[in-house]
Design a protein around this motif. Structure first.
Motif, PDB file in Angstrom:
ATOM      1  N   LEU A  19     -46.117  -9.918   5.096  1.00  0.00           N
ATOM      2  CA  LEU A  19     -45.237  -8.787   5.370  1.00  0.00           C
ATOM      3  C   LEU A  19     -45.243  -7.808   4.208  1.00  0.00           C
ATOM      4  N   ASP A  20     -45.216  -6.525   4.558  1.00  0.00           N
ATOM      5  CA  ASP A  20     -45.022  -5.489   3.549  1.00  0.00           C
ATOM      6  C   ASP A  20     -43.530  -5.264   3.296  1.00  0.00           C
ATOM      7  N   ARG A  21     -42.738  -5.305   4.398  1.00  0.00           N
ATOM      8  CA  ARG A  21     -41.303  -5.056   4.270  1.00  0.00           C
ATOM      9  C   ARG A  21     -40.568  -5.933   5.273  1.00  0.00           C
ATOM     10  N   HIS A  22     -39.287  -6.129   5.016  1.00  0.00           N
ATOM     11  CA  HIS A  22     -38.479  -6.931   5.939  1.00  0.00           C
ATOM     12  C   HIS A  22     -37.061  -6.379   6.016  1.00  0.00           C
ATOM     13  N   GLY A  23     -36.433  -6.633   7.159  1.00  0.00           N
ATOM     14  CA  GLY A  23     -35.035  -6.292   7.360  1.00  0.00           C
ATOM     15  C   GLY A  23     -34.291  -7.518   7.842  1.00  0.00           C
ATOM     16  N   TYR A  24     -33.041  -7.333   8.247  1.00  0.00           N
ATOM     17  CA  TYR A  24     -32.224  -8.457   8.699  1.00  0.00           C
ATOM     18  C   TYR A  24     -31.420  -8.079   9.942  1.00  0.00           C
ATOM     19  N   LEU A  25     -31.142  -9.097  10.732  1.00  0.00           N
ATOM     20  CA  LEU A  25     -30.055  -9.065  11.704  1.00  0.00           C
ATOM     21  C   LEU A  25     -28.982  -9.961  11.114  1.00  0.00           C
ATOM     22  N   PHE A  26     -27.831  -9.376  10.800  1.00  0.00           N
ATOM     23  CA  PHE A  26     -26.774 -10.052  10.035  1.00  0.00           C
ATOM     24  C   PHE A  26     -25.547 -10.242  10.908  1.00  0.00           C
ATOM     25  N   GLY A  27     -25.234 -11.501  11.205  1.00  0.00           N
ATOM     26  CA  GLY A  27     -24.057 -11.789  12.018  1.00  0.00           C
ATOM     27  C   GLY A  27     -24.051 -13.241  12.464  1.00  0.00           C
ATOM     28  N   LEU A  28     -23.153 -13.565  13.362  1.00  0.00           N
ATOM     29  CA  LEU A  28     -23.038 -14.919  13.896  1.00  0.00           C
ATOM     30  C   LEU A  28     -23.463 -14.952  15.360  1.00  0.00           C
ATOM     31  N   LYS A  29     -23.885 -16.140  15.813  1.00  0.00           N
ATOM     32  CA  LYS A  29     -24.325 -16.358  17.203  1.00  0.00           C
ATOM     33  C   LYS A  29     -25.442 -15.385  17.572  1.00  0.00           C
ATOM     34  N   ILE A  30     -26.463 -15.339  16.730  1.00  0.00           N
ATOM     35  CA  ILE A  30     -27.539 -14.361  16.914  1.00  0.00           C
ATOM     36  C   ILE A  30     -28.875 -15.007  17.278  1.00  0.00           C
ATOM     37  N   GLN A  31     -28.900 -16.334  17.459  1.00  0.00           N
ATOM     38  CA  GLN A  31     -30.177 -17.007  17.696  1.00  0.00           C
ATOM     39  C   GLN A  31     -30.876 -16.511  18.958  1.00  0.00           C
ATOM     40  N   ALA A  32     -30.103 -16.111  19.969  1.00  0.00           N
ATOM     41  CA  ALA A  32     -30.702 -15.654  21.232  1.00  0.00           C
ATOM     42  C   ALA A  32     -30.884 -14.140  21.279  1.00  0.00           C
ATOM     43  N   SER A  33     -30.621 -13.449  20.179  1.00  0.00           N
ATOM     44  CA  SER A  33     -30.708 -11.990  20.178  1.00  0.00           C
ATOM     45  C   SER A  33     -32.136 -11.508  20.440  1.00  0.00           C
ATOM     46  N   MET A  34     -32.244 -10.424  21.189  1.00  0.00           N
ATOM     47  CA  MET A  34     -33.544  -9.800  21.435  1.00  0.00           C
ATOM     48  C   MET A  34     -33.894  -8.769  20.377  1.00  0.00           C
ATOM     49  N   SER A  35     -33.016  -8.586  19.389  1.00  0.00           N
ATOM     50  CA  SER A  35     -33.255  -7.559  18.377  1.00  0.00           C
ATOM     51  C   SER A  35     -34.555  -7.782  17.592  1.00  0.00           C
ATOM     52  N   PRO A  36     -34.842  -8.995  17.078  1.00  0.00           N
ATOM     53  CA  PRO A  36     -36.104  -9.172  16.349  1.00  0.00           C
ATOM     54  C   PRO A  36     -37.338  -8.899  17.210  1.00  0.00           C
ATOM     55  N   LEU A  37     -37.297  -9.322  18.486  1.00  0.00           N
ATOM     56  CA  LEU A  37     -38.414  -9.046  19.400  1.00  0.00           C
ATOM     57  C   LEU A  37     -38.569  -7.548  19.617  1.00  0.00           C
ATOM     58  N   PHE A  38     -37.463  -6.874  19.812  1.00  0.00           N
ATOM     59  CA  PHE A  38     -37.477  -5.423  20.022  1.00  0.00           C
ATOM     60  C   PHE A  38     -38.175  -4.729  18.855  1.00  0.00           C
ATOM     61  N   HIS A  39     -37.701  -5.002  17.649  1.00  0.00           N
ATOM     62  CA  HIS A  39     -38.239  -4.292  16.485  1.00  0.00           C
ATOM     63  C   HIS A  39     -39.656  -4.747  16.145  1.00  0.00           C
ATOM     64  N   LYS A  40     -39.972  -6.017  16.398  1.00  0.00           N
ATOM     65  CA  LYS A  40     -41.348  -6.496  16.185  1.00  0.00           C
ATOM     66  C   LYS A  40     -42.324  -5.717  17.062  1.00  0.00           C
ATOM     67  N   THR A  41     -41.898  -5.429  18.300  1.00  0.00           N
ATOM     68  CA  THR A  41     -42.744  -4.662  19.216  1.00  0.00           C
ATOM     69  C   THR A  41     -42.999  -3.263  18.669  1.00  0.00           C
ATOM     70  N   ILE A  42     -41.951  -2.631  18.177  1.00  0.00           N
ATOM     71  CA  ILE A  42     -42.088  -1.290  17.592  1.00  0.00           C
ATOM     72  C   ILE A  42     -43.073  -1.315  16.421  1.00  0.00           C
ATOM     73  N   TYR A  43     -42.854  -2.243  15.511  1.00  0.00           N
ATOM     74  CA  TYR A  43     -43.661  -2.267  14.291  1.00  0.00           C
ATOM     75  C   TYR A  43     -45.120  -2.608  14.600  1.00  0.00           C
ATOM     76  N   SER A  44     -45.331  -3.509  15.545  1.00  0.00           N
ATOM     77  CA  SER A  44     -46.691  -3.869  15.919  1.00  0.00           C
ATOM     78  C   SER A  44     -47.437  -2.657  16.480  1.00  0.00           C
ATOM     79  N   GLU A  45     -46.746  -1.895  17.335  1.00  0.00           N
ATOM     80  CA  GLU A  45     -47.370  -0.708  17.921  1.00  0.00           C
ATOM     81  C   GLU A  45     -47.647   0.368  16.872  1.00  0.00           C
ATOM     82  N   LEU A  46     -46.833   0.413  15.836  1.00  0.00           N
ATOM     83  CA  LEU A  46     -47.013   1.413  14.769  1.00  0.00           C
ATOM     84  C   LEU A  46     -47.978   0.937  13.683  1.00  0.00           C
ATOM     85  N   GLY A  47     -48.405  -0.324  13.768  1.00  0.00           N
ATOM     86  CA  GLY A  47     -49.289  -0.862  12.743  1.00  0.00           C
ATOM     87  C   GLY A  47     -48.589  -1.189  11.442  1.00  0.00           C
TER      88      GLY A  47
END
Length: 320
Positions: A19-47
């Motif tokens: 990884l060049d850079r990283h961010g976080y999803l910060f909170g509780l009960k987040i294991q099923a969140s689609m947020s990491p998948l969402f942003h991974k898709t964006i970053y993958s498409e942008l290279g």
């Protein structure tokens, strides 16, 4: 371009090894969140070799240490940290201050010292706004200059009131909820921040709803379950009264977990309302986050691709 400084001149996909850079999803009960998948898709498409990591915690001091990492680019913030994180940030946007909750941390560079500044905003309000404007063909005919209705009494309800008041030309905003004290708190807080007062109306009974003009836009901010208690049955009866009025509009059903096809959405559709799925709010608020983090305008982000990925993920969840 933002202070994050993404250079898109060589945006060809790169192998996702380190990884060049990283961010976080910060909170509780987040294991099923689609947020990491969402942003991974964006970053993958942008290279971009970026990733959003889960930090399942309410430990703000530890989180504040983590985000000092030079490779940190920003964070999504969810419950129970949306309010408590605000006092630790260097700068807040207008939306963040007026809603009283932060769901996004982004970075700026101090022009005088070059130091990193941690900034908070609220993209939930943009997610609500864009869910309507991206899906409703004629806002003037459907919801502009008409009353609106917000169902619920939590943080999402406050974001809905803000979006309806600031951008969607609501003349009045009806509030319906099983808990009158929560409605009073929403009215008090929104009024204190300058977007409440007499325009916010608690509708407590079907009789009151019967006498009011039909809303044009509805934002439902409650979990998907059938009413059980007397208060829940009364709130549902009020909602049915509004849905049954002759003039229809459009409803954003914010709930999408475990499925966006909710009981309330079904009732609205059956009465002839246009129903907008909650995944639309997820997508548009997430795109707004990536605008802050990458410095790339929303229109230049891979909107279609990320919409397809989220739809596919929801299809899997629905089958399960």
């Amino acid at each position: 371009m933002s202070a994050v400084g993404v250079d898109m001149s060589n945006a060809a996909p790169k192998p996702q090894t380190q990884l060049d850079r990283h961010g976080y999803l910060f909170g509780l009960k987040i294991q099923a969140s689609m947020s990491p998948l969402f942003h991974k898709t964006i970053y993958s498409e942008l290279g971009l070799r970026w990733e959003q990591k889960l930090f399942e915690s309410a430990d703000i001091p530890q989180f504040l240490q983590l985000i000092k990492d030079p490779n940190f680019y920003g964070a999504s913030v969810t419950m129970p940290n949306k309010v408590s994180i605000m006092k630790h940030l260097d700068e807040l946007t207008e939306e963040c201050r007026e809603v009283g909750a932060c769901n996004t941390i982004f970075l700026k560079q101090d022009p005088a010292t070059g130091a990193r500044r941690y900034c908070g905003t609220n993209t939930d309000v943009v997610g609500i706004r864009e869910s309507f404007y991206q899906n409703v063909a004629n806002p003037d005919a459907r919801f502009h200059d008409r009353p609106a209705l917000v169902i619920g009494g939590g943080g999402a309800a406050r974001s809905a009131v803000y979006a309806l008041h600031k951008w969607m030309r609501a003349t009045r905003i009806y509030l319906v909820n099983r808990d009158a004290a929560e409605v009073a708190a929403v009215i008090d807080e929104c009024t204190a921040h300058g977007y409440g007062g007499e325009r916010l109306v608690h509708v407590a009974t079907p009789g009151e709803a019967e006498r009011l003009e039909a809303p044009g836009a509805i934002v439902a901010c409650v979990p998907d379950f059938s009413p059980r208690t007397p208060e829940e049955h009364t709130a549902r009866a009020v909602i049915r009264t509004f849905l049954g009025k002759e003039r229809k509009g459009c409803m954003l059903e914010m709930c999408y977990n475990p499925t966006p096809y909710t009981e309330l959405g079904g009732l609205a559709e059956g009465e002839g309302w246009q129903v907008i799925l909650g995944t639309e709010a997820l997508i548009w608020q997430g795109l707004e986050q990536d605008k802050f983090w990458t410095g790339i305008e929303v229109k230049d982000l891979p909107i279609q691709k990320v919409s397809e990925v989220i739809a596919g993920r929801l299809s899997q969840i629905s089958k399960l």
